[in-house]
Scaffold this active site. Structure first.
Site, PDB file in Angstrom:
ATOM      1  N   SER A 256      89.282  85.097  -2.044  1.00  0.00           N
ATOM      2  CA  SER A 256      89.189  84.222  -3.201  1.00  0.00           C
ATOM      3  C   SER A 256      90.268  83.164  -3.027  1.00  0.00           C
ATOM      4  CB  SER A 256      89.436  85.003  -4.479  1.00  0.00           C
ATOM      5  OG  SER A 256      90.751  85.520  -4.451  1.00  0.00           O
ATOM      6  N   LYS A 257      90.251  82.197  -3.900  1.00  0.00           N
ATOM      7  CA  LYS A 257      91.212  81.100  -3.773  1.00  0.00           C
ATOM      8  C   LYS A 257      92.647  81.656  -3.696  1.00  0.00           C
ATOM      9  CE  LYS A 257      92.056  76.760  -3.524  1.00  0.00           C
ATOM     10  NZ  LYS A 257      91.934  76.394  -2.136  1.00  0.00           N
ATOM     11  N   ARG A 258      92.874  82.699  -4.479  1.00  0.00           N
ATOM     12  CA  ARG A 258      94.211  83.272  -4.498  1.00  0.00           C
ATOM     13  C   ARG A 258      94.505  84.101  -3.244  1.00  0.00           C
ATOM     14  NH1 ARG A 258      95.791  87.244  -7.597  1.00  0.00           N
ATOM     15  NH2 ARG A 258      93.633  87.614  -8.205  1.00  0.00           N
ATOM     16  N   LYS A 259      93.440  84.721  -2.728  1.00  0.00           N
ATOM     17  CA  LYS A 259      93.662  85.647  -1.618  1.00  0.00           C
ATOM     18  C   LYS A 259      93.052  85.139  -0.326  1.00  0.00           C
ATOM     19  CE  LYS A 259      93.443  89.675  -4.564  1.00  0.00           C
ATOM     20  NZ  LYS A 259      92.314  90.484  -4.986  1.00  0.00           N
ATOM     21  N   ASP A 266      95.310  73.646   4.193  1.00  0.00           N
ATOM     22  CA  ASP A 266      96.350  74.399   3.470  1.00  0.00           C
ATOM     23  C   ASP A 266      97.237  75.145   4.473  1.00  0.00           C
ATOM     24  OD1 ASP A 266      95.596  73.703   0.909  1.00  0.00           O
ATOM     25  OD2 ASP A 266      94.263  75.424   0.664  1.00  0.00           O
TER      26      ASP A 266
END
Ligand code: GLU
Length: 490
Positions: A256-259, A266
């Protein structure tokens, strides 16, 4: 694997967002496979879903691929015999082939309104059974079709999925795969606006561009039986398929965006080197079958094979990426790292001028720090004490090392340092040893407080090297300040 035809593979991103790790891994496996077999690696932009088009996505995809060194042999900005390589520029080709499918009765026009389709889906959902198109328009009479066309009723073109068929293919990673045709919907090939769907454009282009192997993410595997039927309808030979394993976050969940679902850029901003990320991505689902973990591009190309790609999910382990990156940093030339970090130091106000190649001070800083940094950004940040006298000291280390005896030892040491004519690290090493012996102490009794005094932290490069680079004036000034600090604490 022996391959008769020249290998031609493609990476076919949709410009719906940034190039993330999953996409980059697909691109990279295609690249390795092409290079390994002396084949061609194509880039094709699948931009037929205009509603999901993201303006900057294209530039970002190109930049990310270039940064990673995934040079395409044919594609946008490069050209090639089978172009254009952007699907929105190929609409006439898909229309032509859709006509052919209508003529051969492998496809049909569907005039159903979106209201009808929504109502259909809702009633199917209520009934709890399978959802999907009920093939309402599949058997319309020629007359009815003519009438609808005359009335200018908008239509889509659907593929006639044959009844009672088992569709199978040999996936080069997953083995034999079968689907029953009952489970497949009459998929839309051409939308009412004349744009093809993903399925149509993807199959037509893979055929037209003479793609021999389709290497793509696992999430596309359910599309493949539909594609197999489309190839059959056209009377074309299908390429070989290989579906790459999913990539999971370290806790076993979806990315996910967080993981971990970060974009390639990035990672660039996060201080990783392209070669390290390249190396790391190659191991997401593949390994060379021996214990090598750090491999150059050429080694990866030579070792790569689909037989060694596992169908099991791959786990994205950022700690491992940092470890690999650290290895790459240690062997990257200090000049090229300096080109990255000096602008960051300038921004922080730690250095005032741009890097000049004979700036031996900055080069020495990078030399000392690159072997102990996992990221370029870490190198940039931890190097503060080469530019700024410590304003404070690491608390735990200060408790341990800054006591009245340490103040005495530091003062004693300063006298020796002041007198030292030679401030090179072997001489400093000797000076510390002799001094410690004369006091009946260990060199460590001097080393730890001095390190803290001159850097503010308890870790870093070899102390004598650090002192040599900082130079006598800075070292004496900082020790003087540390002694004052200790005395003020009494
Ligand atoms: N356009 C699809 C994507 O965005 C390509 C899938 C495929 O490689 O067939 O990933």
């Amino acid at each position: 694997m022996t391959l008769q035809k020249k290998v031609r593979v493609r990476f076919a991103p949709s410009p719906t967002g940034y190039l993330h790790i999953g996409g980059a891994r697909s691109a990279l496996f295609n690249y390795l496979f092409a290079r390994k077999h002396g084949g061609d690696f194509l880039l094709r932009i699948e931009d037929t879903d205009r509603s999901r088009f993201v303006e900057d996505a294209l530039t970002e995809i190109y930049d990310s691929m270039r940064w990673l060194g995934l040079d395409w042999d044919e594609g946008p900005l490069k050209g090639g015999e089978y172009g254009p390589y952007t699907q929105s520029e190929r609409l006439h080709i898909y229309s032509k082939y859709a006509e052919k499918l209508l003529e051969s009765a492998h496809a049909y026009r569907c005039f159903c309104t979106s209201q009808r389709l929504t109502a259909l889906r809702e009633s199917q959902e209520k009934a709890g059974g399978l959802t999907g198109y009920d093939r309402h328009c599949r058997e319309l009479s020629t007359q009815q079709i003519e009438q609808n066309l005359n009335d200018k009723i908008p239509f889509v073109i659907r593929l006639k999925i044959p009844a009672d068929r088992t569709i199978s293919f040999e996936d080069l990673i997953r083995g034999h795969i079968e689907y029953k045709s009952e489970a497949l919907d009459d998929i839309v090939l051409m939308k009412a606006d004349g744009f093809p769907t993903y399925h149509m454009a993807n199959v037509v282009d893979d055929h037209e561009m003479k793609i021999t192997h389709v290497l793509r993410g696992d999430e596309w595997i359910t599309s493949t039986p539909r594609h197999v039927l489309l190839y059959e309808a056209f009377g074309w030979e299908a390429p070989a398929f290989a579906h790459l394993p999913v990539i999971l976050s370290p806790d076993g969940g979806k990315l996910s965006k967080r993981k971990g679902a970060a974009s390639v850029m990035d990672y660039k901003r996060g201080g990783f080197l392209p070669d390290a990320l390249f190396n790391f991505l190659a191991f997401l689902g593949w390994n060379p079958g021996d214990d090598r973990e750090k491999m150059t591009r050429d080694e990866l190309i030579a070792a790569f094979s689909l037989e060694q790609v596992s169908p099991k999910a791959a786990v994205l382990d950022e700690k491992k990426l940092e470890w690999v990156n650290g290895l790459y940093m240690a062997e990257t030339s200090s000049l090229s790292l300096a080109k990255e970090v000096v602008p960051m130091w300038k921004e922080k106000g730690w250095v005032s001028a741009d890097l000049s190649e004979d700036d031996s001070y900055l080069m020495k800083v990078v030399d000392l720090m690159k072997v102990r940094s996992k990221r370029i950004t870490e190198l940039a940040e931890t190097a503060i004490y080469y530019f700024v006298d410590p304003a404070e000291y690491e608390e735990k280390a200060a408790k341990k090392n800054f006591n009245p005896q340490a103040a005495d030892r530091l003062s004693l040491l300063m006298k020796e340092l002041e007198a030292a004519a030679d401030f090179t690290h072997p001489k400093l090493d000797e000076l510390f040893r002799i001094l410690a012996e004369s006091q009946g102490l260990k060199t460590g009794d001097f080393i730890h407080p001095v390190r803290l005094a001159i850097s503010g932290v308890s870790f870093g490069p070899g102390l004598f090297e650090l002192m040599e680079v900082l130079g006598k004036d800075a070292v004496l000034r900082r020790i003087t300040r540390a002694v004052e600090f200790i005395n003020n604490q009494k």
